[in-house]
Design a protein around this motif. Structure first.
Motif, PDB file in Angstrom:
ATOM      1  N   ARG A  32      20.463 -65.859  76.444  1.00 32.75           N
ATOM      2  CA  ARG A  32      20.558 -64.985  77.611  1.00 32.75           C
ATOM      3  C   ARG A  32      21.499 -63.818  77.320  1.00 32.75           C
ATOM      4  O   ARG A  32      22.661 -64.001  76.967  1.00 32.75           O
ATOM      5  CB  ARG A  32      21.059 -65.783  78.805  1.00 32.75           C
ATOM      6  CG  ARG A  32      20.964 -65.037  80.127  1.00 32.75           C
ATOM      7  CD  ARG A  32      21.486 -65.933  81.255  1.00 32.75           C
ATOM      8  NE  ARG A  32      20.674 -67.115  81.429  1.00 32.75           N
ATOM      9  CZ  ARG A  32      19.557 -67.144  82.159  1.00 32.75           C
ATOM     10  NH1 ARG A  32      19.124 -66.056  82.756  1.00 32.75           N
ATOM     11  NH2 ARG A  32      18.878 -68.271  82.272  1.00 32.75           N
ATOM     12  N   ALA A  33      20.986 -62.604  77.460  1.00 32.88           N
ATOM     13  CA  ALA A  33      21.818 -61.424  77.249  1.00 32.88           C
ATOM     14  C   ALA A  33      22.775 -61.238  78.421  1.00 32.88           C
ATOM     15  O   ALA A  33      22.478 -61.631  79.555  1.00 32.88           O
ATOM     16  CB  ALA A  33      20.943 -60.185  77.103  1.00 32.88           C
ATOM     17  N   GLN A  34      23.918 -60.631  78.158  1.00 32.94           N
ATOM     18  CA  GLN A  34      24.861 -60.345  79.229  1.00 32.94           C
ATOM     19  C   GLN A  34      24.383 -59.117  80.002  1.00 32.94           C
ATOM     20  O   GLN A  34      24.295 -58.019  79.456  1.00 32.94           O
ATOM     21  CB  GLN A  34      26.269 -60.087  78.680  1.00 32.94           C
ATOM     22  CG  GLN A  34      27.282 -59.824  79.800  1.00 32.94           C
ATOM     23  CD  GLN A  34      28.681 -59.567  79.281  1.00 32.94           C
ATOM     24  OE1 GLN A  34      28.994 -59.869  78.131  1.00 32.94           O
ATOM     25  NE2 GLN A  34      29.545 -59.031  80.148  1.00 32.94           N
ATOM     26  N   VAL A  35      24.057 -59.304  81.260  1.00 33.36           N
ATOM     27  CA  VAL A  35      23.551 -58.207  82.086  1.00 33.36           C
ATOM     28  C   VAL A  35      24.450 -57.939  83.286  1.00 33.36           C
ATOM     29  O   VAL A  35      24.148 -57.048  84.089  1.00 33.36           O
ATOM     30  CB  VAL A  35      22.106 -58.496  82.561  1.00 33.36           C
ATOM     31  CG1 VAL A  35      21.159 -58.574  81.382  1.00 33.36           C
ATOM     32  CG2 VAL A  35      22.047 -59.778  83.395  1.00 33.36           C
ATOM     33  N   ASP A  36      25.536 -58.679  83.415  1.00 34.90           N
ATOM     34  CA  ASP A  36      26.506 -58.463  84.488  1.00 34.90           C
ATOM     35  C   ASP A  36      27.887 -58.284  83.879  1.00 34.90           C
ATOM     36  O   ASP A  36      28.172 -58.748  82.758  1.00 34.90           O
ATOM     37  CB  ASP A  36      26.528 -59.660  85.451  1.00 34.90           C
ATOM     38  CG  ASP A  36      25.334 -59.682  86.386  1.00 34.90           C
ATOM     39  OD1 ASP A  36      25.213 -58.769  87.220  1.00 34.90           O
ATOM     40  OD2 ASP A  36      24.504 -60.615  86.253  1.00 34.90           O
ATOM     41  N   GLY A  37      28.744 -57.634  84.634  1.00 31.11           N
ATOM     42  CA  GLY A  37      30.121 -57.499  84.208  1.00 31.11           C
ATOM     43  C   GLY A  37      30.341 -56.324  83.287  1.00 31.11           C
ATOM     44  O   GLY A  37      29.553 -55.378  83.221  1.00 31.11           O
ATOM     45  N   GLU A  38      31.411 -56.396  82.540  1.00 33.69           N
ATOM     46  CA  GLU A  38      31.856 -55.287  81.698  1.00 33.69           C
ATOM     47  C   GLU A  38      31.549 -55.574  80.233  1.00 33.69           C
ATOM     48  O   GLU A  38      31.798 -56.674  79.735  1.00 33.69           O
ATOM     49  CB  GLU A  38      33.347 -55.075  81.899  1.00 33.69           C
ATOM     50  CG  GLU A  38      33.891 -53.794  81.279  1.00 33.69           C
ATOM     51  CD  GLU A  38      35.346 -53.574  81.645  1.00 33.69           C
ATOM     52  OE1 GLU A  38      36.217 -53.913  80.803  1.00 33.69           O
ATOM     53  OE2 GLU A  38      35.611 -53.081  82.766  1.00 33.69           O
ATOM     54  N   SER A  45      32.155 -41.416  76.322  1.00 36.80           N
ATOM     55  CA  SER A  45      33.204 -40.553  76.859  1.00 36.80           C
ATOM     56  C   SER A  45      33.617 -40.971  78.257  1.00 36.80           C
ATOM     57  O   SER A  45      34.669 -40.544  78.750  1.00 36.80           O
ATOM     58  CB  SER A  45      32.712 -39.107  76.876  1.00 36.80           C
ATOM     59  OG  SER A  45      31.622 -38.953  77.771  1.00 36.80           O
ATOM     60  N   ALA A  46      32.810 -41.792  78.910  1.00 39.81           N
ATOM     61  CA  ALA A  46      33.084 -42.266  80.266  1.00 39.81           C
ATOM     62  C   ALA A  46      32.277 -43.528  80.495  1.00 39.81           C
ATOM     63  O   ALA A  46      31.277 -43.781  79.807  1.00 39.81           O
ATOM     64  CB  ALA A  46      32.716 -41.192  81.289  1.00 39.81           C
ATOM     65  N   PRO A  47      32.674 -44.349  81.461  1.00 40.04           N
ATOM     66  CA  PRO A  47      31.892 -45.561  81.746  1.00 40.04           C
ATOM     67  C   PRO A  47      30.451 -45.229  82.143  1.00 40.04           C
ATOM     68  O   PRO A  47      30.175 -44.192  82.741  1.00 40.04           O
ATOM     69  CB  PRO A  47      32.650 -46.207  82.911  1.00 40.04           C
ATOM     70  CG  PRO A  47      34.039 -45.695  82.772  1.00 40.04           C
ATOM     71  CD  PRO A  47      33.907 -44.286  82.262  1.00 40.04           C
ATOM     72  N   VAL A  48      29.536 -46.143  81.811  1.00 36.75           N
ATOM     73  CA  VAL A  48      28.114 -46.016  82.140  1.00 36.75           C
ATOM     74  C   VAL A  48      27.705 -47.243  82.950  1.00 36.75           C
ATOM     75  O   VAL A  48      28.019 -48.378  82.578  1.00 36.75           O
ATOM     76  CB  VAL A  48      27.249 -45.908  80.871  1.00 36.75           C
ATOM     77  CG1 VAL A  48      25.769 -45.963  81.221  1.00 36.75           C
ATOM     78  CG2 VAL A  48      27.564 -44.638  80.102  1.00 36.75           C
ATOM     79  N   LYS A  49      27.020 -47.014  84.053  1.00 36.16           N
ATOM     80  CA  LYS A  49      26.555 -48.104  84.905  1.00 36.16           C
ATOM     81  C   LYS A  49      25.121 -48.460  84.535  1.00 36.16           C
ATOM     82  O   LYS A  49      24.278 -47.569  84.390  1.00 36.16           O
ATOM     83  CB  LYS A  49      26.644 -47.673  86.366  1.00 36.16           C
ATOM     84  CG  LYS A  49      26.184 -48.728  87.364  1.00 36.16           C
ATOM     85  CD  LYS A  49      26.494 -48.315  88.792  1.00 36.16           C
ATOM     86  CE  LYS A  49      25.806 -47.037  89.204  1.00 36.16           C
ATOM     87  NZ  LYS A  49      26.040 -46.680  90.619  1.00 36.16           N
ATOM     88  N   VAL A  50      24.840 -49.758  84.403  1.00 29.13           N
ATOM     89  CA  VAL A  50      23.492 -50.253  84.112  1.00 29.13           C
ATOM     90  C   VAL A  50      23.111 -51.261  85.187  1.00 29.13           C
ATOM     91  O   VAL A  50      23.710 -52.333  85.294  1.00 29.13           O
ATOM     92  CB  VAL A  50      23.395 -50.908  82.724  1.00 29.13           C
ATOM     93  CG1 VAL A  50      21.960 -51.356  82.451  1.00 29.13           C
ATOM     94  CG2 VAL A  50      23.871 -49.960  81.628  1.00 29.13           C
ATOM     95  N   LEU A  51      22.124 -50.903  85.984  1.00 29.30           N
ATOM     96  CA  LEU A  51      21.595 -51.789  87.013  1.00 29.30           C
ATOM     97  C   LEU A  51      20.237 -52.308  86.562  1.00 29.30           C
ATOM     98  O   LEU A  51      19.476 -51.601  85.909  1.00 29.30           O
ATOM     99  CB  LEU A  51      21.458 -51.044  88.337  1.00 29.30           C
ATOM    100  CG  LEU A  51      22.706 -50.334  88.871  1.00 29.30           C
ATOM    101  CD1 LEU A  51      22.409 -49.655  90.198  1.00 29.30           C
ATOM    102  CD2 LEU A  51      23.875 -51.303  89.013  1.00 29.30           C
ATOM    103  N   ARG A 804      24.328 -56.140  87.598  1.00 28.22           N
ATOM    104  CA  ARG A 804      25.132 -54.918  87.503  1.00 28.22           C
ATOM    105  C   ARG A 804      26.093 -55.053  86.325  1.00 28.22           C
ATOM    106  O   ARG A 804      26.900 -55.984  86.271  1.00 28.22           O
ATOM    107  CB  ARG A 804      25.925 -54.683  88.791  1.00 28.22           C
ATOM    108  CG  ARG A 804      25.053 -54.518  90.025  1.00 28.22           C
ATOM    109  CD  ARG A 804      25.889 -54.511  91.320  1.00 28.22           C
ATOM    110  NE  ARG A 804      25.014 -54.356  92.479  1.00 28.22           N
ATOM    111  CZ  ARG A 804      24.652 -53.184  92.989  1.00 28.22           C
ATOM    112  NH1 ARG A 804      25.121 -52.045  92.437  1.00 28.22           N
ATOM    113  NH2 ARG A 804      23.846 -53.120  94.022  1.00 28.22           N
ATOM    114  N   ALA A 805      25.973 -54.134  85.387  1.00 33.36           N
ATOM    115  CA  ALA A 805      26.871 -54.111  84.240  1.00 33.36           C
ATOM    116  C   ALA A 805      27.500 -52.735  84.130  1.00 33.36           C
ATOM    117  O   ALA A 805      26.917 -51.729  84.556  1.00 33.36           O
ATOM    118  CB  ALA A 805      26.116 -54.456  82.955  1.00 33.36           C
ATOM    119  N   VAL A 806      28.681 -52.698  83.537  1.00 33.28           N
ATOM    120  CA  VAL A 806      29.350 -51.431  83.254  1.00 33.28           C
ATOM    121  C   VAL A 806      29.675 -51.407  81.765  1.00 33.28           C
ATOM    122  O   VAL A 806      30.313 -52.340  81.241  1.00 33.28           O
ATOM    123  CB  VAL A 806      30.634 -51.262  84.088  1.00 33.28           C
ATOM    124  CG1 VAL A 806      31.332 -49.948  83.723  1.00 33.28           C
ATOM    125  CG2 VAL A 806      30.311 -51.295  85.575  1.00 33.28           C
TER     126      VAL A 806
END
Length: 809
Positions: A32-38, A45-51, A804-806
């Motif tokens: 299982r890939a990590q798809v939540d959290g950080e 250059s800045a955080p990216v949000k992945v939903l 939700r991952a960041v």
């Protein structure tokens, strides 16, 4: 004693069950890939949000474009790292190192064709802008490969693949690999040469492909790809056999690459906005499929659609300005040359009367071999090259004097431009600007259909297609006698087949001949027959107030227009035959729709196949006839023209010189063979015959493609409607009927009147990981004729997110 034995057996079974459950649980958790959290992604250059939505589709929100593509590379590797590694091992000719002797022929083919060599050279010529476009994506892939090894799919270890860092050259080579899979013309040249060998050049040209664009003013006139070349342009018989070629593992069977795409203008749409539909036809049986869906959001970019794993951006989908879809255009970018060995020095070839040494490339292929020291042996390969390309025959000796060999020339070895041509897709402001971006593509021969938010629609064929002097590209050619170059330029990109805003308010392609009437250059001699496009015309010419459901129904349309030509003749030939009148009755009552539950499509396909064999085997022999008939596009349009003349000499059986057979005789002879084929698959009770029972489609795991247990690793099978001749595609191998091999790998509809979503479905899933729901969940929707939403509006993405991952620097 017996009681003790029973207890022992029960204990063993219990332990086996517990072990299986333990292995299953480990695979579920470890895979299982990590798809939540950080998660860390170095270089941002800045955080990216992945939903991610309920089907695992990722939506990436970045502060700038480089971060967006870096995150896309990372997320794609999370979902498809094994697939990407398999692609790379394929084009580099390194599969045998993991899969042993069975993969060696594929490795030899790739080394001979030089896919990796060409990609490496091309990568040295790309512009700084293109390098930056690709580098961000590569950096994201490598961050996952190097920094998240614990998150890697267990399938990699099972397959024996060790991921290595990616380079920009790998992404460039992937474009070359896609180009190679689209450029199939050299196979048809092999077929053409086999016909020349068998029956001579003049009679062979009677069977060469016919092209027909139904949009020409006189569409009843079917034409050759170009004016027939004089016989002197081609050599005498070469005695060519597929086994003479180093590329022989890649069979002569038509790949089935196809697709439908169309766009309608606002006047034909219920929303009053342009709409676009696309369903690329591929061999997509291996889960999770070839496409990776993704949403991309950054300042100036809002897009959702499907990407090829290993390519930034999207190839099919929509932005805030433009929607676009692809089919294979089959532009001819390959030629086989018949070179002559120097009789005084077999290490040289003759070029313009001069003796020229072959170039050589020495390759070493590693082959997994348990009997070899260290479990690996080395296979040495020397590739000979000429100034026109690599030698693809494995030994001299072709032709009556034994002094001929075949060389493959292809644009991917010569057209090494500064751009890939996909860089501007996400930011093109309208249809005209998107057309200009398509014209930058050199190495992939697609038919792009596109529409924009202002209501404009268009079509353009991509790729750099050579302008040839002398003979067209229908058959292997002799090099120019003076040693010069008979590729004298390229068709201007703005003159490639295409159109903008036609008066009829729709555009579409179905791999057919899209050249405008009077097109001045040879473009190709290998395109789909016009049946699918004719069906598209039937519907779209009269369409109005179209909704998404209407486009979806057209993609799944099973009407077989090809059957209208031959079916009445089959009925007439068999209706008074006591042994086969039941077949005629089934066909007479049939409406020409290839329904899975109907018997008539099965009868028609079996008869069609046997009639084709009965027409050609007597003169061509089983081997050459089989090779020709396996390449569907080579002969189908020609055969339809022959059928219109039932007493054509091709229907006469040359083995019965005392009789003059016609098409009716061929049909009657074919009927018992067709019946035997059907009965071998479904028994003698015709009331139980169904097309779908034979026309099966099996989704399979890449780790277990054959044998029992497929269902345990995500595989499943369905009865498939449609055929090779319907918009709802289902192509089978002519020589191994009737299992489906090529079909709609994805279906997608864009309505610019819907600001929230596009409606789409994959014939697969988002993730390659086994025992996870997103390996095949969309394939099950696809099989049921259903679809899902790929969200375009960021508000809707947020509302439907389940993970939700960041990604942080």
């Amino acid at each position: 004693m017996i009681r003790t034995l029973k207890w022992l057996v029960a204990a063993v079974l219990l332990l086996a069950l517990l072990a299986a459950l333990g292995a299953y649980g480990w695979l579920r958790s470890a895979g299982r890939a990590q798809v939540d959290g950080e998660l860390k992604l170095s270089g941002l250059s800045a955080p990216v949000k992945v939903l991610r939505d309920g089907h695992g589709v990722p939506y990436i929100f970045a502060a700038n474009t480089p971060d967006l593509f870096r995150a896309q590379g990372f997320v794609t590797a999370q979902h498809r790292l094994m697939q990407m590694e398999l692609y790379r091992a394929s084009w580099r000719g390194e599969l045998a190192a993991s899969f042993g002797e069975a993969a060696l022929p594929s490795d030899i083919r790739m080394r001979v064709l030089g896919i990796a060599r060409n990609g490496e050279r091309h990568a040295q010529h790309i512009s700084a802008e293109t390098r930056a476009f690709l580098q961000s994506y590569v950096d994201g892939v490598n961050a996952y490969v190097q920094d998240h090894t614990a998150d890697h799919p267990v399938e990699l270890r099972i397959a024996g693949l060790v991921p290595k860092p990616w380079r920009v050259a790998d992404l460039v080579t992937l474009v070359h690999f896609v180009h190679h899979t689209h450029a199939t013309n050299f196979k048809t040249e092999v077929v053409a040469q086999k016909l020349i060998d068998q029956i001579g050049p003049e009679r062979a040209r009677e069977l060469f492909p016919l092209l027909n664009n139904p949009d020409w003013p006189d569409s009843s006139v079917r034409r050759q790809a170009a004016a027939p070349a004089p016989a002197s342009e081609h050599t005498a018989a070469l005695g060519l056999d597929w086994d003479h070629l180093l590329v022989r593992p890649d069979t002569l069977n038509h790949q089935g690459l196809g697709s439908n795409n169309w766009a309608v203008g606002p006047s034909r749409s219920a929303s009053g906005q342009a709409m676009l539909a696309n369903d690329p036809h591929l061999d997509n049986r291996i889960l999770p499929g070839m496409w990776h869906p993704v949403g991309l959001f950054a300042p100036g970019i809002q897009a959702v659609g499907a990407a090829l794993p290993g390519v930034p951006g999207i190839l099919v989908g929509r932005t805030q300005h433009v929607a676009f879809g692809v089919t294979n255009a089959y532009g001819d970018v390959q030629d086989l040359y018949i070179e002559t060995l120097d009789p005084a020095n077999p290490q040289h070839y003759l070029d313009g009367g001069r003796s020229v040494p072959f170039g050589t490339v020495n390759e070493t292929i590693r082959v997994k071999d348990s009997a070899a020291p260290g479990g690996v042996r080395e296979h040495a390969l020397t590739v000979r090259t000429t100034k026109r390309g690599p030698v693809i025959s494995d030994h001299p000796g072709l032709g009556p004097k034994g002094d001929k060999l075949l060389v493959l020339r292809s644009t991917d070895a010569e057209v090494l431009g500064p751009v890939i041509g996909l860089e501007g897709f996400l930011t093109a402001p309208n249809a005209a600007a998107f057309d200009a971006e398509v014209q930058k593509i050199d190495l992939m021969m697609f038919n792009f259909v596109f529409a924009d938010a202002q209501g404009a629609i268009g079509h353009r064929a991509s790729g750099a297609v050579p302008i040839r002097a002398g003979a067209d590209g229908s058959a292997p050619r002799l090099p120019p006698a003076n040693g010069g170059d008979d590729w004298i330029g390229f068709i201007p990109k703005d003159r490639m087949p295409g159109q903008l805003n036609p008066a009829r308010a729709w555009v579409g392609t179905a791999n057919h001949d899209t050249r405008p009437d009077g097109f001045p250059w040879y473009y190709t001699n290998y395109v789909a027959p016009d049946y699918r496009y004719q069906r598209m015309r039937q519907v779209l010419d009269s369409a109005s107030q179209m909704r998404v459901d209407d486009h979806w129904a057209l993609m799944r349309d099973d009407r077989n227009l090809q059957s209208d030509v031959l079916r009445p003749l089959m009925v007439a030939a068999l209706q008074n035959d006591p042994a086969h009148a039941d077949l005629a009755a089934l066909l007479a009552a049939w409406d020409g729709v290839d329904r899975a539950e109907a018997a008539a499509p099965l009868v028609y396909q079996a008869l069609y196949r046997e009639v084709a064999l009965g027409t050609f085997v007597d003169e061509l022999g089983a081997d050459t006839a089989g090779d020709m008939l396996s390449s569907w596009y080579f002969w189908q349009q020609r055969f339809a023209a022959l059928v219109a003349t039932p007493n054509a000499h091709w229907f006469d059986d040359v083995t019965t010189p005392d009789r003059q057979e016609t098409l009716t005789d061929v049909i009657r002879s074919a009927a018992p063979r067709a019946r035997a084929l059907i009965e071998a698959q479904q028994g003698t009770d015709a009331s139980k015959w169904q097309w779908g029972k034979s026309h099966r489609l099996a989704f399979v795991s890449p780790l277990r493609r054959k044998g029992a247990g497929q269902e345990l690793v995500g595989g499943f099978s369905i009865d498939k409607s449609g055929s090779g001749e319907t918009l709802n595609r289902g192509v089978y191998d002519f020589m191994a009927p009737f299992d489906t091999k090529f079909f709609a790998s994805m279906q997608l509809v864009v309505d610019f009147g819907d600001p929230d979503k596009i409606e789409a479905v994959l014939a697969g899933g988002v993730s390659e990981r086994h025992f996870q729901p997103h390996q095949n969940d969309q394939a099950r929707l696809w099989a049921a004729g259903q679809r899902t939403a790929w969200w375009f509006n960021p508000v809707q993405v947020e509302a439907h997110a389940v993970a939700r991952a960041v990604l942080v620097p």
